[in-house]
Design an enzyme around this catalytic site. Structure first.
Site, PDB file in Angstrom:
ATOM      1  N   TYR A 281       1.226  -4.524   5.049  1.00 21.86           N
ATOM      2  CA  TYR A 281       0.397  -4.855   6.213  1.00 21.86           C
ATOM      3  C   TYR A 281       0.448  -6.341   6.551  1.00 21.86           C
ATOM      4  CZ  TYR A 281      -1.464  -0.218   5.719  1.00 21.86           C
ATOM      5  OH  TYR A 281      -1.571   1.129   5.641  1.00 21.86           O
TER       6      TYR A 281
ATOM      7  N   LYS B  27       2.248   1.740  -7.934  1.00 24.57           N
ATOM      8  CA  LYS B  27       3.580   2.348  -8.017  1.00 24.57           C
ATOM      9  C   LYS B  27       4.476   1.396  -8.806  1.00 24.57           C
ATOM     10  CE  LYS B  27       6.444   5.617  -6.874  1.00 24.57           C
ATOM     11  NZ  LYS B  27       6.355   6.923  -7.535  1.00 24.57           N
TER      12      LYS B  27
ATOM     13  N   ASP C 104       1.702   8.413  -7.283  1.00 26.66           N
ATOM     14  CA  ASP C 104       1.951   9.824  -6.936  1.00 26.66           C
ATOM     15  C   ASP C 104       1.107  10.771  -7.777  1.00 26.66           C
ATOM     16  OD1 ASP C 104       5.231   8.905  -7.925  1.00 26.66           O
ATOM     17  OD2 ASP C 104       3.583   9.392  -9.259  1.00 26.66           O
TER      18      ASP C 104
ATOM     19  N   ASP D  54      -4.660   3.242   1.736  1.00 27.47           N
ATOM     20  CA  ASP D  54      -4.710   3.856   3.063  1.00 27.47           C
ATOM     21  C   ASP D  54      -4.509   5.367   2.938  1.00 27.47           C
ATOM     22  OD1 ASP D  54      -4.649   4.311   5.755  1.00 27.47           O
ATOM     23  OD2 ASP D  54      -2.893   3.099   6.177  1.00 27.47           O
TER      24      ASP D  54
END
Ligand code: NAD
Length: 414
Positions: free
Chosen positions: A160, A227, A281, A305
């Site tokens: 972002y 991640k 995940d 998000d």
């Protein structure tokens, strides 16, 4: 500060900041942005409920002085096409706390999302989304009662940050040449290129906020969602900086999962907050299969998000998911859904998201009694099956109420 269109209410006092802490008077000026589309319907209904709760709980000792500021289409009409006038941003800087309805982001080149403007320009670096189930709310889960998490999403960094170059542009070619020739990177020619900055400063201040919240509210755990198995120096670093904050700043009140098993036989000792991490995940699976194991979740921007909306969907969807953008002291609470233009001015939609964001705002200014009153009355109204169309169509024997009727029903249950 002088304003051209904004009117500062003559009664009411400013919230001030002393040594990094808010000082809230009994008659604070709170800001509101009406919002576009369904904004007016849900804002009118919610303000009625907040005001009624404050009056019922504090019997005139405390009262909110509302001050309207402008953004979105209403602002564009008043300020000659300016969707986010500088005086609205200045008012937030001056008055610190407010709540907003959803805003239209006009689609077209060069227009920056109003929400991104708000978050970046005011450095509201924590996007806070509490997600829990209210009895009776339709849910796709078998045990929605096990969902009770607060997501702390970093709000200013990550993809972002807006460092992105279009495939084939001179900027992208330049970055491509640099990465390939000087850094030995390998990827297909003519790629679009996005850069993902994640800093120690940005990660740590977000994680710190999550810890403060978890400790103040007696939560059991803080989980870093990342991640880092793939993006070691951004997402992985976020996790490591998170553990650093835990160890260096909250060492006496936190334990890691390793300690939980090595030193405490898997039984979490009283007074200790468990700190853990999960790969992004698997986090989605966990929130479907074992939601009771998660409590406060701290995560970089993009993960947050996705996760916020996914978890909200487990317990009723965006129509009732509340949210806030919080900086060091400034905070803007917000409906998390959009403007749903096809339902504008029909007195039809669910005010729950905005209403519960207002509950967060009442908590934020230290008016917890009024916050609990709104929450309890909302819970009773839904349990009595008085709900707006979105819930009514999924609930057997429900009474479908208009937005304004729903507000009246909540007020009757305060
Ligand atoms: P949306 O959230 O406005 O609407 C999608 C659908 O969700 C609606 O058609 C409706 O069925 C349902 N819905 C949304 N809010 C509801 C409520 N309170 N009660 C019951 N049902 C509700 O999403 P969209 O259609 O993708 O976006 C419309 C506009 O909103 C766009 O201009 C977009 O930029 C803007 N937007 C603003 C925000 C924000 O201000 N925070 C967030 C998302 C989208």
């Amino acid at each position: 500060m002088t304003y051209t269109k904004i009117v500062v209410p003559s009664e009411g006092q400013r919230i001030t900041v002393r040594e990094g802490k808010l000082n809230v008077p009994d008659n604070p000026i709170l800001l509101w942005i009406e919002g576009d589309g369904i904004g007016p319907d849900i804002m009118t209904a919610s303000k009625r409920i907040w005001d009624a709760a404050v009056a019922a709980v504090y019997g005139g000792q405390r009262k909110i002085s509302w001050m309207e500021i402008y953004a979105g289409e209403k602002a564009a009409g008043l300020f000659g096409g300016d969707y986010f006038p500088a005086e609205s941003l200045n008012a937030i800087r001056e008055f610190q706390v407010g709540i907003k309805g959803p805003l239209t982001t006009p689609i077209g080149g060069g227009f920056r999302s109003l929400n991104v403007t708000l978050r970046i320009d005011l450095d509201l670096y924590a996007c806070v989304r509490p997600v829990k189930w209210f009895p009776g709310v339709p849910s796709p889960l078998r045990r929605p009662d096990q969902v009770d998490v607060v997501i702390y999403r970093e709000n200013t960094e990550d993809v972002y940050a807006g460092v992105e170059y279009k495939a084939g542009s001179p900027e992208a070619m330049k970055v491509e040449r640099f990465l390939k020739d000087e850094m030995g990177a390998k990827f297909f020619a003519n790629s679009g290129i996005g850069i993902k900055p994640i800093s120690e400063f940005g990660s740590k201040r977000l994680v710190r906020k999550a810890f403060v919240y978890a400790l103040e509210h007696g939560r059991r755990s803080v989980t870093f969602m990342h991640k880092g198995n793939i993006q070691k120096y951004t997402e992985g670093a976020f996790m490591q900086w998170g553990y650093e904050v835990a160890r260096q700043e909250y060492g006496d009140v936190t334990i890691t999962e390793q300690q939980l098993w090595d030193e405490f036989g898997g039984v979490q000792p009283a007074g200790k907050l468990l700190v853990k991490d999960r790969i992004a995940d698997i986090m989605f699976q966990q929130m479907l299969l074992r939601p009771s194991e998660y409590d406060v979740i701290a995560t970089p921007n993009l993960n947050g998000d996705y996760l916020s909306d996914a978890v909200a969907a487990e317990v009723g969807g965006v129509g009732i998911a509340p949210g806030a953008n919080i900086g060091d002291t400034m905070a803007i609470f917000e409906a998390t859904h959009g403007t749903a233009p096809k339902y504008a001015n029909q007195d039809k939609v669910n005010p729950g998201s905005l209403l519960l964001s207002g509950v967060m705002m009442l908590d934020y200014i230290g008016w917890g009694e009024a916050a609990r009153a709104v929450e309890a009355a909302f819970t009773r109204t839904v349990a009595d099956k008085i709900v707006t169309y979105d819930f009514a169509r999924q609930m057997e024997g429900a009474h479908e109420a208009r937005t304004s009727e729903f507000a009246t029903a909540v007020i009757a249950r305060l």
